[in-house]
Motif scaffolding. Structure first.
Motif, PDB file in Angstrom:
ATOM      1  N   UNK A  83       0.718   7.492   7.163  1.00 58.84           N
ATOM      2  CA  UNK A  83       0.342   8.688   7.912  1.00 58.84           C
ATOM      3  C   UNK A  83       1.465   9.159   8.829  1.00 58.84           C
ATOM      4  N   UNK A  84       2.106   8.211   9.532  1.00 63.20           N
ATOM      5  CA  UNK A  84       3.196   8.589  10.438  1.00 63.20           C
ATOM      6  C   UNK A  84       4.373   9.177   9.668  1.00 63.20           C
ATOM      7  N   UNK A  85       4.713   8.587   8.539  1.00 62.05           N
ATOM      8  CA  UNK A  85       5.835   9.112   7.745  1.00 62.05           C
ATOM      9  C   UNK A  85       5.524  10.507   7.211  1.00 62.05           C
ATOM     10  N   UNK A  86       4.310  10.713   6.725  1.00 65.57           N
ATOM     11  CA  UNK A  86       3.947  12.022   6.172  1.00 65.57           C
ATOM     12  C   UNK A  86       3.911  13.097   7.256  1.00 65.57           C
ATOM     13  N   UNK A  87       3.362  12.752   8.420  1.00 70.07           N
ATOM     14  CA  UNK A  87       3.273  13.743   9.490  1.00 70.07           C
ATOM     15  C   UNK A  87       4.642  14.167   9.994  1.00 70.07           C
ATOM     16  N   UNK A  88       5.599  13.246   9.968  1.00 68.74           N
ATOM     17  CA  UNK A  88       6.932  13.569  10.481  1.00 68.74           C
ATOM     18  C   UNK A  88       7.762  14.329   9.447  1.00 68.74           C
ATOM     19  N   UNK A  89       7.692  13.921   8.194  1.00 71.86           N
ATOM     20  CA  UNK A  89       8.605  14.466   7.185  1.00 71.86           C
ATOM     21  C   UNK A  89       7.983  15.482   6.223  1.00 71.86           C
ATOM     22  N   UNK A  95      -2.543  -1.123   9.203  1.00 73.45           N
ATOM     23  CA  UNK A  95      -1.121  -0.897   9.457  1.00 73.45           C
ATOM     24  C   UNK A  95      -0.487  -0.106   8.316  1.00 73.45           C
ATOM     25  N   UNK A  96      -0.860  -0.417   7.081  1.00 68.48           N
ATOM     26  CA  UNK A  96      -0.322   0.328   5.944  1.00 68.48           C
ATOM     27  C   UNK A  96      -0.737   1.790   5.963  1.00 68.48           C
ATOM     28  N   UNK A  97      -1.998   2.058   6.330  1.00 70.21           N
ATOM     29  CA  UNK A  97      -2.463   3.444   6.416  1.00 70.21           C
ATOM     30  C   UNK A  97      -1.711   4.206   7.490  1.00 70.21           C
ATOM     31  N   UNK A 123      12.811   8.675  -1.736  1.00 70.29           N
ATOM     32  CA  UNK A 123      12.441   8.147  -0.427  1.00 70.29           C
ATOM     33  C   UNK A 123      10.928   8.185  -0.241  1.00 70.29           C
ATOM     34  N   UNK A 124      10.311   9.292  -0.627  1.00 76.09           N
ATOM     35  CA  UNK A 124       8.855   9.438  -0.500  1.00 76.09           C
ATOM     36  C   UNK A 124       8.123   8.379  -1.322  1.00 76.09           C
ATOM     37  N   UNK A 125       8.581   8.164  -2.553  1.00 78.42           N
ATOM     38  CA  UNK A 125       7.930   7.176  -3.412  1.00 78.42           C
ATOM     39  C   UNK A 125       8.097   5.767  -2.845  1.00 78.42           C
ATOM     40  N   UNK A 126       9.292   5.450  -2.336  1.00 80.69           N
ATOM     41  CA  UNK A 126       9.544   4.107  -1.787  1.00 80.69           C
ATOM     42  C   UNK A 126       8.634   3.817  -0.598  1.00 80.69           C
ATOM     43  N   UNK A 127       8.559   4.773   0.344  1.00 76.82           N
ATOM     44  CA  UNK A 127       7.721   4.574   1.524  1.00 76.82           C
ATOM     45  C   UNK A 127       6.247   4.476   1.123  1.00 76.82           C
ATOM     46  N   UNK A 128       5.828   5.301   0.179  1.00 78.35           N
ATOM     47  CA  UNK A 128       4.431   5.282  -0.258  1.00 78.35           C
ATOM     48  C   UNK A 128       4.079   3.947  -0.910  1.00 78.35           C
ATOM     49  N   UNK A 129       4.980   3.396  -1.717  1.00 81.63           N
ATOM     50  CA  UNK A 129       4.721   2.098  -2.359  1.00 81.63           C
ATOM     51  C   UNK A 129       4.592   1.001  -1.315  1.00 81.63           C
ATOM     52  N   UNK A 130       5.502   0.979  -0.337  1.00 80.60           N
ATOM     53  CA  UNK A 130       5.445  -0.046   0.712  1.00 80.60           C
ATOM     54  C   UNK A 130       4.146   0.078   1.511  1.00 80.60           C
ATOM     55  N   UNK A 131       3.787   1.311   1.903  1.00 81.38           N
ATOM     56  CA  UNK A 131       2.565   1.524   2.676  1.00 81.38           C
ATOM     57  C   UNK A 131       1.325   1.144   1.874  1.00 81.38           C
ATOM     58  N   UNK A 132       1.301   1.492   0.584  1.00 85.13           N
ATOM     59  CA  UNK A 132       0.153   1.153  -0.250  1.00 85.13           C
ATOM     60  C   UNK A 132       0.046  -0.350  -0.457  1.00 85.13           C
ATOM     61  N   UNK A 177      -4.911  -6.888   2.634  1.00 84.25           N
ATOM     62  CA  UNK A 177      -6.020  -7.622   3.224  1.00 84.25           C
ATOM     63  C   UNK A 177      -6.585  -6.867   4.404  1.00 84.25           C
ATOM     64  N   UNK A 178      -7.766  -7.287   4.895  1.00 86.01           N
ATOM     65  CA  UNK A 178      -8.409  -6.554   5.988  1.00 86.01           C
ATOM     66  C   UNK A 178      -7.636  -6.593   7.295  1.00 86.01           C
ATOM     67  N   UNK A 179      -6.803  -7.624   7.506  1.00 87.58           N
ATOM     68  CA  UNK A 179      -6.078  -7.720   8.769  1.00 87.58           C
ATOM     69  C   UNK A 179      -4.861  -6.801   8.828  1.00 87.58           C
ATOM     70  N   UNK A 180      -4.312  -6.394   7.674  1.00 87.25           N
ATOM     71  CA  UNK A 180      -3.096  -5.584   7.649  1.00 87.25           C
ATOM     72  C   UNK A 180      -3.303  -4.204   7.037  1.00 87.25           C
TER      73      UNK A 180
END
Length: 323
Positions: free
Chosen positions: A49-55, A43-45, A22-31, A37-40
Motif C-alpha cells: 500500500x505504501x509503495x503504491x500510494x507513493x509511486x 506488514x506485507x499489505x 520495479x513494480x513487479x518486484x515490490x509486488x512479489x515481495x509484498x505478496x 502467516x498471520x503475524x506478518x
C-alpha cells in the motif's frame, strides 16, 4: 521501500519497462510477506500500500518526496497515539490478558473433562467438537499474546517475561493433556471398539470429575481464589491462618506472580485425582477377569495407560503451577 525506490532506483529508469520490473518486484515481495502467516501478513499489505500510494499517484514517475513524507508523519502520529492511549490512558498489559486467556483455557479443559454425555450421540459429538475448537483457539491466542509481550516495555518487563516463560511451559504440558483427554472422549461416548464395562464406566466418570476439579483448582490458584478459600477455612487474620491479615493482599499478589508457593490446604485437587485413578485401576483389574471377552480385555489394557498418562500430566502441571 517507496522512498528508497524514489531516491536510489527511479532516477536511473527512463522507460515504462524498467518501472514495470520495479513494480513487479515490490509486488512479489509484498505478496510473499502477506501470505506468510498471520503475524506478518499485515506488514506485507502495508508494504504494498505504501509503495503504491507513493509511486502510483500520477501517470508519471513521482519526483517529489512530499507524499512519502506525509505518509511517514502519519505513521509516526499513529504510533504516538497508540502509545498514549494503550500504554498510559487506557492501559491493558498483554501479560494480564495472557494470564486471563490461560485461566480460561484451564476452565474450558475442565469443562471438556466433565461434559455430560447426551443420549443423542451426534449431538454429543458436535458439542465435543465445538468445545475442542474453542480450546484450540485459546491455545493459539496464548501463543499470539506471548509473541506480543516482547514489544511491551516498562518497569515490570522482566517479571512479565518471566511469567510469560512459565505460562508457555505450562501450556506445553496442558496441550499434551488436552490431546490425551480428546482420546479419552472416545471411551466416554462409547464409540464402537471403545466400550467399557459398567463398573469401569462409573469409575471413569469419577476420574474425569476429579480431573475437572483439579483443573478448576489450577485456574482458581492463578486467580488467587484458592488462597482466599484456604484462609476462610482457617480464619483470615487468625493464628491458624498461614499469613497475617495485614500481608494477605501482598502475599496473594506474590502467589499470582509465582514468587511464593501456595499453602498446602489450597492443593487438594491432585490428591483427589490420584485417589480416583487408584479406584479406576482397581475397577479395571477386577473387570479384566477370565470371563471378560478378549476384545474387551484388550480395550481395558489400552484404556488404563491413557488414564494414567492423563493423571500424571495433571498432577505434574498442578505441581508446576503451585511451585
Amino acid at each position: 521501500m517507496g522512498m528508497g525506490s524514489q531516491v536510489f532506483i527511479l532516477p536511473y529508469l527512463d522507460s515504462i519497462g524498467g518501472f514495470t520490473l520495479l513494480f513487479i518486484t515490490v509486488t512479489i515481495v509484498a505478496a510473499w510477506i502477506a501470505t506468510s502467516g498471520p503475524r506478518l501478513s499485515y506488514f506485507g499489505i502495508q508494504l504494498a500500500l505504501a509503495f503504491y500510494l507513493i509511486n502510483l499517484q500520477e501517470f508519471k514517475i513521482e519526483t517529489s518526496l512530499t507524499v512519502a513524507r506525509d505518509r511517514v508523519v502519519g505513521i509516526l502520529l499513529g504510533l504516538f497515539m497508540m502509545w498514549l492511549v494503550f500504554d498510559h490512558l487506557w492501559s491493558a498489559p498483554t501479560v494480564v490478558e495472557m494470564r486471563k486467556t490461560f485461566i480460561s483455557l484451564l476452565r474450558l479443559l475442565a469443562q471438556l473433562a466433565r461434559e455430560p454425555v447426551s443420549s443423542n450421540q451426534s449431538v454429543a459429538i458436535e458439542r465435543s467438537y465445538s468445545l475442542r475448537e474453542t480450546i484450540n483457539s485459546r491455545f493459539n491466542q496464548v501463543r499470539a499474546l506471548a509473541d506480543a509481550l516482547w514489544f511491551e516495555f516498562g518497569p515490570s518487563r522482566q517479571q512479565d517475561l518471566a511469567l510469560r516463560s512459565r505460562i508457555l511451559g505450562w501450556q506445553a504440558q496442558l496441550r499434551m493433556l488436552f490431546i490425551s483427554c480428546v482420546a479419552l472422549v472416545k471411551y466416554r461416548l462409547r464409540f464402537p471398539g471403545f466400550e467399557l464395562p459398567e463398573p469401569v464406566r462409573r469409575a471413569e466418570n469419577e476420574f474425569e470429575e476429579s480431573l475437572a476439579h483439579t483443573l478448576d483448582g489450577m485456574a482458581d490458584r492463578l486467580e488467587g481464589k484458592a488462597l482466599n478459600q484456604g484462609q476462610l477455612r482457617n480464619g483470615a487474620g487468625t493464628a491458624s491462618s498461614p499469613f497475617p491479615k495485614a500481608s494477605q493482599k501482598d502475599h496473594l499478589q506474590k502467589v499470582n506472580n509465582g514468587d511464593e508457593p501456595v499453602p498446602a490446604q489450597a492443593r487438594e485437587g491432585p490428591q483427589d485425582l490420584e485417589t480416583a485413578f487408584a479406584r479406576l485401576t482397581d475397577s479395571v483389574k477386577s473387570s479384566a477377569s477370565a470371563e471378560t471377552p478378549a476384545a474387551l480385555s484388550a480395550n481395558l489394557q489400552s484404556f488404563l495407560p491413557l488414564s494414567q498418562r492423563i493423571a500424571a500430566l495433571a498432577v505434574s502441571l498442578d505441581k508446576e503451577i503451585s511451585s
